[in-house]
Design an enzyme around this catalytic site. Sequence first.
Site, PDB file in Angstrom:
ATOM      1  N   TRP A  80       0.820  -1.202   0.000  1.00 31.69           N
ATOM      2  CA  TRP A  80       0.000   0.000   0.000  1.00 31.69           C
ATOM      3  C   TRP A  80       0.858   1.258   0.000  1.00 31.69           C
ATOM      4  CZ3 TRP A  80      -1.747   2.834   4.842  1.00 31.69           C
ATOM      5  CH2 TRP A  80      -0.812   2.688   5.873  1.00 31.69           C
ATOM      6  N   ASP A  81       2.181   1.080   0.210  1.00 33.26           N
ATOM      7  CA  ASP A  81       3.099   2.209   0.260  1.00 33.26           C
ATOM      8  C   ASP A  81       2.915   3.137  -0.937  1.00 33.26           C
ATOM      9  OD1 ASP A  81       3.961   0.260   2.020  1.00 33.26           O
ATOM     10  OD2 ASP A  81       6.086   0.602   1.661  1.00 33.26           O
ATOM     11  N   GLU A 105       0.446  -2.946  12.621  1.00 37.29           N
ATOM     12  CA  GLU A 105       0.608  -4.399  12.600  1.00 37.29           C
ATOM     13  C   GLU A 105       0.942  -4.986  13.965  1.00 37.29           C
ATOM     14  OE1 GLU A 105       2.077  -4.664   7.947  1.00 37.29           O
ATOM     15  OE2 GLU A 105       3.564  -4.769   9.553  1.00 37.29           O
ATOM     16  N   LYS A 107       2.839  -0.065  16.306  1.00 35.72           N
ATOM     17  CA  LYS A 107       4.006  -0.094  15.414  1.00 35.72           C
ATOM     18  C   LYS A 107       4.060   1.161  14.549  1.00 35.72           C
ATOM     19  CE  LYS A 107       6.165  -2.766  11.691  1.00 35.72           C
ATOM     20  NZ  LYS A 107       5.996  -3.857  10.708  1.00 35.72           N
ATOM     21  N   GLN A 108       2.925   1.553  14.006  1.00 32.15           N
ATOM     22  CA  GLN A 108       2.896   2.716  13.123  1.00 32.15           C
ATOM     23  C   GLN A 108       1.555   3.418  13.234  1.00 32.15           C
ATOM     24  OE1 GLN A 108       3.605  -0.037   9.854  1.00 32.15           O
ATOM     25  NE2 GLN A 108       1.954   0.938   8.713  1.00 32.15           N
TER      26      GLN A 108
END
Length: 774
Positions: A348-349, A477, A589-590
């Site tokens: 998806w980046d 994640e 995580k993000q």
Amino acid sequence: MVERAYNPDFVAQTETLFAVSNGFLGIRASFEEGQPSYRPATLLNGFHETWPIVYPEAAHGFATTGQTIVPVPDGTTIRLFVDDDPVSCESTEVREFERALDMRRGVLERSVVYQLADGRRFRLRTTRFVSLAQRHLACIRYELTALDAPGHLTLSSELVTPQSAVEGSTNDPRQTRALTDVLQPDVESVEDVRVIRTYRTSRSGLVVAAGMDHECDQSVITHVRTTLDAGRAHVVFEVHARPGQTATLTKWLAYHYDAADATDLSNRAGLTLYRARAVGYAAALAEHERQIGDFWARSDVVWEGRPAAQQALHFNLFSVMQAALRSEGYGVPAKGLTGTGYEGHYFWDTEAYVLPFLIHTTPAVARSLLMHRVRMLPDARRRAREVGCAGALFPWRTINGDEASAYYAAGTAQYHIDADIAYALDQYVRVTGDTDMLFRHGVEILVETARMWKDLGFISERHGGRFVIDKATGPDEYNTVVDNNLFTNLMAAENLRIAADAVERVRSESPPDYRRLVDRTGLDDAEVATWRHAAEQIYIPYDEQAGVHLQDDGFLDRAPWDFAGTPPDRYPLLLHYHPLVIYRHQVIKQADVIFATVLLPDRFTAQERRRIFDYYDPLTTGDSSLSECIQAIAAADVGKYRSAEEYLIDAAAVDMADTAGNLRDGVHVASAGGTWMALVYAFAGYRWRTQRPQFSPMLPTRARRLRFPLQIRGSLLEVDIEEHLVTYSIRNGGPVTAQHNGREFTVTASSPVSFPGDYRTHDAGPGSADHTVV
């Protein structure tokens, strides 16, 4: 970017940092002498091998076939021998050394002075580029000068067949697995100093043709022989240089691949080499430089004040350019073509981090990348069937269109990739005005992704008749397969709304395209109405007691993570703790909920966005390079400009400072694109989702001035932010109407618009001081 001394301890990192690429062909920065090296590799976008995924306990719908990018024959090696002894940085005294990546020209240059044991010195200069004008072509100019006395010099120019894909790691999922015996030899062609070899992959059915050709001054350099063995092709030259005389060798490299006939690919590689020689080195380099000059003219960000910050920004933009500019027909690997990290997969980046920059600077490339998803639609439909969904589900990680994620919890369950693609398509159409893309191609993606969401979720009476989505994973994640991930739900609703709006627009503005859409998809009006209803009734998890939106229904039920008791060497957590340990805790995580506030700020009040940032930002680790750029935007949005600036600087330095510790595997392309987003969205305050483009600029403390261009509806708008003045001007194209701090203005090519004021950043309100994030 200059390396002023030979340092063997950083060979792995510099092979990535000094890599050159054009989006189709990439070459890591290994030395021409062949040693020292870490993982020398020439990579082609999408050239991969497949392998069976073996599960101890399989289940229906699991991905069955892995895909891994594999290096192709590497033509960078030109070994130097003096009196039949090899000369390299490992074996010979280095008196002078400099290597420079000229990002303005897209050229890698190196100069080394070697001194032999008997005192003789030889200067080697090399110039390397991967052509942006001819994407199948690369070139090395090799110049050798005897500084003191003549010697018996031999050059062995080689085309080296990789024996394995890479040396993989079983512990770090960011790296690539090891594959052996990937390339099987096929046809060969040898003609004097030209060699073309073709290879077939063992399983994926791809064929690659790799060719090399040479030009030299035959009064100084003599061709001795051309030999081939299983692992290398050698073109050997003798050099007859007198002291002070420079012997120059030009080496051309050509690469073509396809699931095609080897002879045909060999002929195509031969044609590329023939054309390169016919044009000549100077003209080929000039054509390449014109292409990269055009890129900088429409993309460059000027940061006055800190040279290091300016260089870091240039490197990030350069990284995106190298990953995407000539990618037509393919996607953007997470590491570009600078390394094999993440197995060369597309994530998806591209849509979430890379396309915003390309949409506003190089929209033709953005369109090409969206078309890559369009061509993947049949595979996405099939994948939806495999996991029990209607419509289409795009793979979380892939090269060839099939899902390649063997860990479904942090792979297939990230359904939000459908919405990310829809969001990027909507941004592209609204910013560029390219309705042709929407009517002919994009609307079909929107229909099929909307169908997936409508089928995945359901109207829940327990949630007051709201539309809920259970057992999905959001961007974070460290919290997987949860109920009602807020990011997923809001992005799904946006996808459903965008699809409904697009269908109505196509029906009213282009009836022939609408009829074709109905024929291809079986669409009916009643179906579109259900999408709108689901979008309107989407469930947004919120905790009244805590006064904050929930990342998912159960997030607050998990134990807090002991950040104080976690030593720095235990990050990233995924390499040191079992997933179940992480999943039981409030640790991120993000950016997840924070990312939702960045993409969809209109779905929250300003107070809600600030509360979300205050709650979730301290829980977010530095374990993902995808976070800091997003945290910068969110911090600026809530008035925490000092925090925003620190996050921006950290994001810009991810690769140049190797803060993630895995630069050896390739650059972080998403973070590079996100750095542009952080600058333009956070500090120019740019917003595109409103009726008119909006700006609310603030200047970082480290900058005296920021200047950058944006392409909006075919016009190139320049935004120039100084401490006491912001100026908008049109470089080319028609007028642009926008808002500056809520004041509407129209700028034309002949009439720039300026706004005096105080644009130096300051944090707003109590509680706005910087905070520490691990």
